[in-house]
Design a protein around this motif. Structure first.
Motif, PDB file in Angstrom:
ATOM      1  N   GLY A  37      15.104 -11.283   2.404  1.00 42.43           N
ATOM      2  CA  GLY A  37      15.699 -10.139   3.237  1.00 42.43           C
ATOM      3  C   GLY A  37      14.822  -9.587   4.440  1.00 42.43           C
ATOM      4  N   ILE A  38      13.439  -9.471   3.905  1.00 36.63           N
ATOM      5  CA  ILE A  38      12.495  -9.078   4.815  1.00 36.63           C
ATOM      6  C   ILE A  38      12.336 -10.109   6.120  1.00 36.63           C
ATOM      7  CG2 ILE A  38       9.942  -8.709   5.331  1.00 36.63           C
ATOM      8  CD1 ILE A  38      10.206  -7.312   2.165  1.00 36.63           C
ATOM      9  N   ALA A  39      12.417 -11.312   5.667  1.00 32.78           N
ATOM     10  CA  ALA A  39      12.284 -12.446   6.450  1.00 32.78           C
ATOM     11  C   ALA A  39      13.294 -12.456   7.499  1.00 32.78           C
ATOM     12  CB  ALA A  39      12.252 -13.902   5.929  1.00 32.78           C
ATOM     13  N   GLN A  40      14.394 -12.273   7.043  1.00 34.47           N
ATOM     14  CA  GLN A  40      15.626 -12.214   7.956  1.00 34.47           C
ATOM     15  C   GLN A  40      15.437 -10.911   8.988  1.00 34.47           C
ATOM     16  OE1 GLN A  40      18.609 -14.445   8.142  1.00 34.47           O
ATOM     17  NE2 GLN A  40      16.781 -15.596   7.274  1.00 34.47           N
ATOM     18  N   GLU A  41      15.059  -9.885   8.576  1.00 33.36           N
ATOM     19  CA  GLU A  41      14.928  -8.646   9.593  1.00 33.36           C
ATOM     20  C   GLU A  41      13.712  -8.919  10.498  1.00 33.36           C
ATOM     21  OE1 GLU A  41      16.617  -5.930  10.990  1.00 33.36           O
ATOM     22  OE2 GLU A  41      17.118  -5.803   8.930  1.00 33.36           O
ATOM     23  N   LYS A  42      12.813  -9.759  10.073  1.00 31.74           N
ATOM     24  CA  LYS A  42      11.614  -9.774  11.097  1.00 31.74           C
ATOM     25  C   LYS A  42      12.313 -10.762  11.922  1.00 31.74           C
ATOM     26  CE  LYS A  42       7.718  -9.569   7.760  1.00 31.74           C
ATOM     27  NZ  LYS A  42       6.720 -10.133   7.080  1.00 31.74           N
ATOM     28  N   LEU A 101      13.371  -3.372   9.788  1.00 33.42           N
ATOM     29  CA  LEU A 101      12.424  -3.709   9.143  1.00 33.42           C
ATOM     30  C   LEU A 101      11.720  -2.752   8.258  1.00 33.42           C
ATOM     31  CD1 LEU A 101      10.788  -6.114   8.421  1.00 33.42           C
ATOM     32  CD2 LEU A 101       9.221  -5.477  10.044  1.00 33.42           C
ATOM     33  N   ALA A 102      11.476  -1.658   8.568  1.00 28.07           N
ATOM     34  CA  ALA A 102      11.128  -0.424   7.715  1.00 28.07           C
ATOM     35  C   ALA A 102      12.115  -0.259   6.439  1.00 28.07           C
ATOM     36  CB  ALA A 102      11.031   0.893   8.372  1.00 28.07           C
ATOM     37  N   ARG A 103      13.413  -0.305   6.753  1.00 32.52           N
ATOM     38  CA  ARG A 103      14.453  -0.061   5.681  1.00 32.52           C
ATOM     39  C   ARG A 103      14.139  -1.344   4.726  1.00 32.52           C
ATOM     40  NH1 ARG A 103      20.560  -0.851   7.206  1.00 32.52           N
ATOM     41  NH2 ARG A 103      19.504  -2.899   7.177  1.00 32.52           N
ATOM     42  N   SER A 104      14.049  -2.422   4.990  1.00 35.12           N
ATOM     43  CA  SER A 104      14.053  -3.664   4.455  1.00 35.12           C
ATOM     44  C   SER A 104      12.705  -3.620   3.388  1.00 35.12           C
ATOM     45  CB  SER A 104      13.955  -5.050   4.911  1.00 35.12           C
ATOM     46  OG  SER A 104      15.061  -5.318   5.642  1.00 35.12           O
ATOM     47  N   TYR A 105      11.689  -2.949   4.198  1.00 34.65           N
ATOM     48  CA  TYR A 105      10.456  -2.664   2.893  1.00 34.65           C
ATOM     49  C   TYR A 105      10.752  -1.665   2.182  1.00 34.65           C
ATOM     50  CZ  TYR A 105       7.506  -5.421   6.085  1.00 34.65           C
ATOM     51  OH  TYR A 105       6.412  -6.434   6.713  1.00 34.65           O
ATOM     52  N   LEU A 106      11.719  -0.611   2.661  1.00 30.93           N
ATOM     53  CA  LEU A 106      12.050   0.475   1.540  1.00 30.93           C
ATOM     54  C   LEU A 106      12.774  -0.032   0.354  1.00 30.93           C
ATOM     55  CD1 LEU A 106      12.763   3.501   0.857  1.00 30.93           C
ATOM     56  CD2 LEU A 106      14.854   3.310   2.365  1.00 30.93           C
ATOM     57  N   TRP A 107      13.804  -1.072   0.706  1.00 29.71           N
ATOM     58  CA  TRP A 107      14.891  -1.490  -0.321  1.00 29.71           C
ATOM     59  C   TRP A 107      13.799  -2.581  -1.097  1.00 29.71           C
ATOM     60  CZ3 TRP A 107      19.268  -3.329   3.224  1.00 29.71           C
ATOM     61  CH2 TRP A 107      20.247  -1.987   3.680  1.00 29.71           C
ATOM     62  N   ALA A 108      12.826  -3.108  -0.790  1.00 30.64           N
ATOM     63  CA  ALA A 108      11.743  -3.902  -1.404  1.00 30.64           C
ATOM     64  C   ALA A 108      10.786  -3.152  -2.247  1.00 30.64           C
ATOM     65  CB  ALA A 108      11.151  -4.949  -0.669  1.00 30.64           C
ATOM     66  N   ASP A 124       4.278   1.386   1.321  1.00 29.95           N
ATOM     67  CA  ASP A 124       3.124   1.323   2.483  1.00 29.95           C
ATOM     68  C   ASP A 124       3.672   0.733   3.691  1.00 29.95           C
ATOM     69  OD1 ASP A 124       1.358   2.818   1.043  1.00 29.95           O
ATOM     70  OD2 ASP A 124       0.866   1.483  -0.204  1.00 29.95           O
ATOM     71  N   LEU A 125       3.899  -0.439   3.543  1.00 26.94           N
ATOM     72  CA  LEU A 125       4.501  -1.337   4.529  1.00 26.94           C
ATOM     73  C   LEU A 125       5.641  -0.698   5.487  1.00 26.94           C
ATOM     74  CD1 LEU A 125       4.390  -5.005   2.966  1.00 26.94           C
ATOM     75  CD2 LEU A 125       2.503  -3.907   4.287  1.00 26.94           C
ATOM     76  N   GLY A 126       6.388  -0.150   4.626  1.00 30.11           N
ATOM     77  CA  GLY A 126       7.528   0.571   5.454  1.00 30.11           C
ATOM     78  C   GLY A 126       7.041   1.692   6.163  1.00 30.11           C
ATOM     79  N   ILE A 127       6.139   2.594   5.751  1.00 23.96           N
ATOM     80  CA  ILE A 127       5.750   3.742   6.254  1.00 23.96           C
ATOM     81  C   ILE A 127       4.841   3.240   7.440  1.00 23.96           C
ATOM     82  CG2 ILE A 127       3.966   5.446   6.098  1.00 23.96           C
ATOM     83  CD1 ILE A 127       4.842   5.788   3.067  1.00 23.96           C
ATOM     84  N   ARG A 130      12.167  10.051  18.616  1.00 26.31           N
ATOM     85  CA  ARG A 130      13.190  10.662  18.177  1.00 26.31           C
ATOM     86  C   ARG A 130      14.488   9.919  17.737  1.00 26.31           C
ATOM     87  NH1 ARG A 130      13.579  16.032  19.127  1.00 26.31           N
ATOM     88  NH2 ARG A 130      15.928  16.116  19.249  1.00 26.31           N
ATOM     89  N   ASN A 131      14.133   8.674  17.253  1.00 25.56           N
ATOM     90  CA  ASN A 131      15.257   7.836  16.700  1.00 25.56           C
ATOM     91  C   ASN A 131      15.629   8.362  15.403  1.00 25.56           C
ATOM     92  OD1 ASN A 131      16.332   5.655  15.146  1.00 25.56           O
ATOM     93  ND2 ASN A 131      15.967   4.441  17.285  1.00 25.56           N
ATOM     94  N   ALA A 132      16.809   8.981  15.108  1.00 21.59           N
ATOM     95  CA  ALA A 132      17.316   9.497  13.836  1.00 21.59           C
ATOM     96  C   ALA A 132      17.202   8.732  12.777  1.00 21.59           C
ATOM     97  CB  ALA A 132      18.403  10.211  14.033  1.00 21.59           C
ATOM     98  N   HIS A 133      17.545   7.331  13.012  1.00 24.18           N
ATOM     99  CA  HIS A 133      17.743   6.538  12.003  1.00 24.18           C
ATOM    100  C   HIS A 133      16.224   5.859  11.467  1.00 24.18           C
ATOM    101  CE1 HIS A 133      21.933   5.412  12.127  1.00 24.18           C
ATOM    102  NE2 HIS A 133      21.885   5.264  13.562  1.00 24.18           N
ATOM    103  N   THR A 134      15.152   5.877  12.194  1.00 28.82           N
ATOM    104  CA  THR A 134      13.852   5.556  11.807  1.00 28.82           C
ATOM    105  C   THR A 134      13.451   6.774  11.198  1.00 28.82           C
ATOM    106  OG1 THR A 134      13.690   4.303  13.794  1.00 28.82           O
ATOM    107  CG2 THR A 134      11.594   4.786  12.759  1.00 28.82           C
ATOM    108  N   LEU A 135      13.617   8.025  11.661  1.00 32.35           N
ATOM    109  CA  LEU A 135      13.165   9.141  11.008  1.00 32.35           C
ATOM    110  C   LEU A 135      13.640   9.224   9.632  1.00 32.35           C
ATOM    111  CD1 LEU A 135      13.324  11.514  14.048  1.00 32.35           C
ATOM    112  CD2 LEU A 135      11.164  11.137  12.823  1.00 32.35           C
ATOM    113  N   GLU A 136      15.054   9.144   9.532  1.00 33.95           N
ATOM    114  CA  GLU A 136      15.665   9.192   8.128  1.00 33.95           C
ATOM    115  C   GLU A 136      14.904   8.069   7.218  1.00 33.95           C
ATOM    116  OE1 GLU A 136      20.246   9.065   6.075  1.00 33.95           O
ATOM    117  OE2 GLU A 136      19.887   8.948   8.475  1.00 33.95           O
ATOM    118  N   THR A 137      14.848   6.831   7.645  1.00 35.74           N
ATOM    119  CA  THR A 137      14.302   5.820   6.763  1.00 35.74           C
ATOM    120  C   THR A 137      13.054   6.292   6.578  1.00 35.74           C
ATOM    121  OG1 THR A 137      15.524   4.049   7.962  1.00 35.74           O
ATOM    122  CG2 THR A 137      13.617   3.467   6.757  1.00 35.74           C
ATOM    123  N   LEU A 138      11.999   6.776   7.234  1.00 33.87           N
ATOM    124  CA  LEU A 138      10.869   7.359   7.031  1.00 33.87           C
ATOM    125  C   LEU A 138      10.585   8.389   5.828  1.00 33.87           C
ATOM    126  CD1 LEU A 138       7.612   7.167   7.579  1.00 33.87           C
ATOM    127  CD2 LEU A 138       8.063   8.780   9.451  1.00 33.87           C
TER     128      LEU A 138
END
Length: 632
Positions: free
Chosen positions: A453-458, A472-479, A483-486, A498-506
């Motif tokens: 999954g991470i490879a596909q998102e990359k 990619l941050a979300r794929s790291y979250l699921w895996a 630290d990699l996701g953050i 101000r990307n809300a999706h990225t902030l919510e993932t963070l």
């Protein structure tokens, strides 16, 4: 192969790399760039035309005893290098990405003694700046005259500079009609000149259709709508926009609709030189407006020598259905506009039942609503599947339609293998279609194949860096690689704070790592990015009064308040109950979601909040019932 002292300068195009001073220059002017990207470039230039693997770069640049997120570091270095060279991953002129393998330097390379360039002073030779300058389009020249050179050498240098300047001016003005070839394009949002903001949907829709037609009628790499739309109304110079999007050319223009008359004006600009390549205007009426983007795309494809050998004939589209579809697309991409989007997509297919794009829009509406947790799966799964199947039947060459069918198959039937085949089909139709790789990453995460999954998102990120900034941050979250996701989310927020999706993932990454203060702040920032300052203030106040558990309780109360007005997925409730370790409420909410075949259940195993119920038979029955491989 080691480079001898007499071959310490490597040239390619207008650039040169001095391996003695570790300076990268363009036309004699130094480009300020940090050391690591320069080292990556040096390794690629050692073996021009050959693939240099990511592992080989890791071994040369990151010692075994160094703790670092290698993938993140290398990707960032390559991106900085491409920014400095004005290159792009999607249409490379210098550095070609070999997905999941490495990189290859593809431009002609020459070696030789340095000619007419500056001799670095001691400080410059021993120090390469750690951070690049903020405006990468500004090249800072720090050259010095050689004080010991003779007049003959100086005259030769001046002559060469004058010839070079004259050649650049000649190229800039296009006097001989020649310029660098265009292999990639971005269609910037067309300006609405109708004098009526109600017509914004029409201008945006014509932009989308021109983008789609160029992708179909040419071999050019076309930047996605999501990436280009961020420059709507932007006043930045076109060369800067072209460099930021990684394209050779930019199409800009305007559209005006008055009564049943439509006038569209377009121009094609060569990105790096800001040179006018082509311009034309198109006139039509509401009966043939759909043909204008097609006609323009064909003209651009011919001008750039990129026209496809064979193209499918354009299908007839009812003008009223077309207008309804454009309105639906406008609301689909608007904040909180989903319900209005559905009304117009539905109208489009009612007016023209064989309109594939209209059916695709409907399928996207149902799928997006369920993933947002605001559409009951009992009302959305069946129509999502029917609309996706209809879109594929009407136009099997439409990659988006196969992605819609992939989603409906996975969400409704939980048949991930069949769903993945639809993703693969979309990739076969368009190998650079980033959404297909993004969807595959979702599927692999649900079935615990996280590395894939991470490879596909990359790959999706390489193809469309601005398309899914949080992917990619979300794929790291699921895996559970927090630290990699953050690190990845923070990097993305540097360019889109101000990307809300990225902030919510963070926020989720911080919470899963146990960084609760940071999680609360990221949640407040998420609400602020969505324009909800009241909720942002409530989150901050809750954390100040009772820590993160108080934030969870506030969110739970807010969900209950929302559910009084609209559907809210039981999975959203389950997550908050799980964070409070409320076993019965958690399991009851998950069972309710399972009964409704809620798609959000597909990823519950990836969240550590549910770990405390992994041994419970009720929880295990849900995972087994969905046919997912257990993660417990």
């Amino acid at each position: 192969m080691p480079v001898s002292p007499t071959e310490n300068v490597i040239r390619f195009g207008l650039f040169e790399l001095d391996l003695k001073s570790w300076q990268l220059r363009k036309n004699g002017s130094r480009i300020r760039i940090s050391q690591q990207p320069v080292q990556v470039l040096a390794q690629l230039l050692e073996r021009p035309g050959e693939v240099v693997t990511r592992e080989a770069l890791r071994q040369r640049l990151w010692p075994p005893d160094t703790f670092v997120d290698f993938d993140h570091g290398l990707n960032k270095s390559v991106q900085k290098l491409r920014d400095a060279l004005g290159d792009s991953a999607e249409s490379p002129r210098f550095i070609e990405t070999i997905p999941r393998v490495g990189y290859r330097f593809i431009a002609p390379v020459t070696r030789g003694a340095q000619l007419g360039t500056s001799e670095p002073d001691e400080q410059t030779a021993n120090h390469i700046p750690v951070e690049p300058i903020s405006d990468q389009s500004t090249l800072v020249s720090q050259t010095k005259s050689r004080t010991n050179a003779g007049w003959l050498w100086l005259a030769a240098c001046v002559a060469m500079l004058l010839v070079g300047a004259g050649w650049m001016a000649h190229r800039k003005q296009g006097r001989d009609g020649k310029m660098a070839p265009i292999h990639s394009l971005a269609v910037l949002p067309l300006n609405n000149l109708s004098g009526d903001h109600e017509q914004d949907y029409f201008a945006d829709g014509m932009t989308d259709e021109l983008t789609t037609m160029l992708a179909k009628d040419s071999t050019l790499r076309i930047v996605s709508r999501t990436s280009a739309m961020q420059y709507k109304g932007a006043s930045r110079p076109l060369p800067e926009i072209a460099q930021a999007l990684g394209v050779d050319g930019v199409v800009e223009g305007s559209v005006e609709r008055s009564g049943d008359k439509v006038h569209m004006t377009l121009q094609l600009i060569q990105g790096s030189s800001d040179t006018h390549v082509w311009a034309d205007s198109y006139d039509g009426n509401t009966n043939n407006v759909g043909s204008l983007p097609e006609e323009a795309a064909m003209a651009i494809a011919k001008k750039t020598n990129s026209a496809v050998a064979e193209r499918a004939p354009m299908r007839y589209v009812n003008p009223e259905a077309h207008d309804a579809y454009l309105r639906g697309e406008h609301f689909w991409y608007s904040e909180n506009g989903n319900e209005k989007a559905k009304i117009y997509f539905q109208k489009a297919v009612e007016l023209q039942p064989d309109y594939a794009a209209g059916w695709l829009g409907l399928s996207q509406y149902y799928g997006g609503g369920m993933l947002d947790g605001h559409l009951n799966p009992k009302e959305g799964l069946a129509p999502m599947e029917a609309a996706a199947q209809k879109a594929v039947e009407l136009d099997g060459s439409f990659p988006d339609a196969h992605i819609a069918l992939c989603g409906s198959t996975f969400f409704k039937e939980h048949d991930w293998a069949r769903a993945d085949r639809e993703c693969v089909r979309a990739i076969e139709l368009d190998p650079r279609y980033s959404s297909a790789y993004h969807m595959r990453a979702r599927i692999f995460a649900a079935v615990n194949r996280h590395e894939e999954g991470i490879a596909q998102e990359k790959i999706a990120t390489e193809l469309s860096p601005s398309g899914y900034e949080w992917g990619l941050a979300r794929s790291y979250l699921w895996a559970r690689k927090y630290d990699l996701g953050i690190a990845n989310a923070r990097l993305r927020l540097e360019s889109s704070p101000r990307n809300a999706h990225t902030l919510e993932t963070l926020a989720a990454l911080y919470r899963c790592k146990g960084m609760y203060k940071e999680a609360a702040q990221a949640w407040a920032d998420t609400f602020s990015a969505r324009g909800d300052e009241v909720s942002a203030a409530s989150v901050r106040r809750a954390f100040a009064e009772g820590g993160y558990p108080a934030v969870v309780r506030w969110k739970l109360a807010d969900l209950k308040k929302q559910s009084m007005q609209r559907y809210v997925s039981p999975v959203l409730f389950a997550l908050e109950h799980a964070q409070l370790q409320q076993r019965e409420e958690t399991l009851s909410s998950l069972e309710e979601a399972y009964a409704a075949r809620d798609p959000l259940l597909l990823w519950v195993q990836n969240d550590p909040a549910y770990d405390f119920v992994h041994s419970d038979e009720r929880y295990r029955a849900i995972i087994k019932g969905m046919g997912l491989p257990p993660a417990y």
